[in-house]
Design a protein around this motif. Structure first.
Motif, mmCIF file in Angstrom:
data_model
loop_
_atom_site.group_PDB
_atom_site.id
_atom_site.type_symbol
_atom_site.label_atom_id
_atom_site.label_comp_id
_atom_site.label_asym_id
_atom_site.label_seq_id
_atom_site.Cartn_x
_atom_site.Cartn_y
_atom_site.Cartn_z
ATOM 1 N N SER A 84 0.829 -1.205 0.000
ATOM 2 C CA SER A 84 0.000 0.000 0.000
ATOM 3 C C SER A 84 0.861 1.252 0.000
ATOM 4 N N SER A 125 -2.715 -7.342 -5.846
ATOM 5 C CA SER A 125 -3.788 -6.920 -4.943
ATOM 6 C C SER A 125 -3.200 -5.914 -3.963
ATOM 7 N N CYS A 126 -3.564 -4.637 -4.095
ATOM 8 C CA CYS A 126 -2.896 -3.581 -3.349
ATOM 9 C C CYS A 126 -3.831 -2.395 -3.198
ATOM 10 N N SER A 127 -3.381 -1.376 -2.456
ATOM 11 C CA SER A 127 -4.153 -0.140 -2.321
ATOM 12 C C SER A 127 -3.213 1.051 -2.409
ATOM 13 N N HIS A 181 -3.163 5.575 -2.605
ATOM 14 C CA HIS A 181 -3.866 6.854 -2.491
ATOM 15 C C HIS A 181 -2.856 7.973 -2.688
ATOM 16 N N ALA A 231 -6.666 -1.282 -5.894
ATOM 17 C CA ALA A 231 -7.577 -0.175 -5.556
ATOM 18 C C ALA A 231 -6.765 1.110 -5.449
#
Length: 306
Positions: free
Chosen positions: A211, A237-239, A241, A268
């Motif tokens: 992330s 599979s990660c996030s 921002h 995401a």
């Protein structure tokens, strides 16, 4: 020995009022001014180019490394390469940064290339502050390059600060994360006069559960120009921002350029951007308390950048 100007610069960029505890390497006007190592942290001068290797042993916790740079000679230009090798299961703080005092007519420039190799399950806090002063017509130029390579389960927090006196800067940051690794970046930036600042962040999320959180808060005054580029690449599979929150004043310009590259259905990724002037009601409220408009603006800006 450091002179009074160099000591003042150290206070600004590293909060150092005296020689720090722990490991440190202080560079002044292109030369090593002071160095100390510890049982767990070694600092070695490179032999093929200007710079140092910082080696931190496995399991090192509650220790710090200070590597500030100060320039007080007009016309001095240098590029320095520093590599950090952080072992597994560490928890350390690294304080860098550069201060330039230019009272001459020639440009002064420091370009630092920092690479971080962060071992499994290690936690790193990295603080980098840039500051300029001096009444000369020569520019104060800083172009840092930061590369971060994180192993599984590692955590990196970066505080990137530039509040005053730097005429031109291009910050380039690249990070590559494996499974469960996380990076958090907080940038605080202010430009004024004719200053130009470019911030480029690229994070490659290559591991499952990795992330990233990259946030820039900035203030652009007078005729200055700021450009913020954030690129998040989700390969597993990660996030991720990224956010740009800026106050624009006078005739300044702020440019925000997002890029989200999702290469996995479970990536995401989010980007946010907000650029605007100080709200009128904020100024009015503070002015009713007895502040002038200029004092009210300064208080709002200082609070925003904290």
């Amino acid at each position: 020995m450091l002179d009074d100007i160099q000591k003042r610069l150290l206070e600004e960029i590293a909060d150092l009022h005296e020689v720090p505890e722990g490991a440190y390497n202080i560079r002044a006007n292109g030369q090593a001014a002071a160095r100390n190592t510890t049982a767990n942290i070694d600092i070695i001068s490179k032999t093929d180019k200007s710079g140092i290797d910082i080696k931190i042993k496995d399991g090192t916790v509650n220790e710090s490394v200070h590597i500030p740079v100060v320039l007080s000679e007009s016309g001095l230009k240098e590029t320095v390469y520093n590599d950090f090798y952080i072992g597994e299961n560490c928890d350390v703080t690294i304080v860098a940064g550069c201060g330039i005092d230019n009272c001459g007519v020639q440009d002064s420039e420091h370009d630092g290339v920092h690479r971080f190799f962060v071992g499994k399950n290690s936690r790193i806090k990295y603080v980098e502050k840039h500051y300029g002063q001096g009444d000369g017509t020569g520019k104060r130029i800083l172009n840092p390059v930061t590369e971060v390579y994180q192993e599984e389960g590692s955590y990196v927090e970066m505080e990137m600060v530039q509040i005053k006196g730097v005429d031109s800067t291009e910050r380039t940051t690249f990070a590559e994360l494996k499974d469960g690794a996380k990076i958090v970046v907080h940038e605080r930036l202010m430009t004024h006069g004719q200053q130009n600042a470019v911030s480029k962040y690229t994070v490659e999320l290559n591991g499952d559960g990795s992330s990233a959180d990259v946030v820039s808060r900035s203030v652009a005054k007078n005729d200055s120009v700021q450009t913020f580029e954030a690129s998040l690449v989700g390969n597993k599979s990660c996030s991720g921002h990224a956010a740009c929150d800026a106050i624009i004043m006078d005739n300044a310009r702020v440019i925000s350029i997002p890029r989200l590259d999702a290469n996995c259905v479970d990536a995401a990724l989010i980007h946010e951007a907000a650029v605007g002037k100080i709200a009128g009601e904020q100024l009015t409220k503070l002015m009713t308390l007895g502040l002038t408009e200029e004092e009210a603006e300064e208080k709002i800006v200082n609070g925003f950048l904290k």
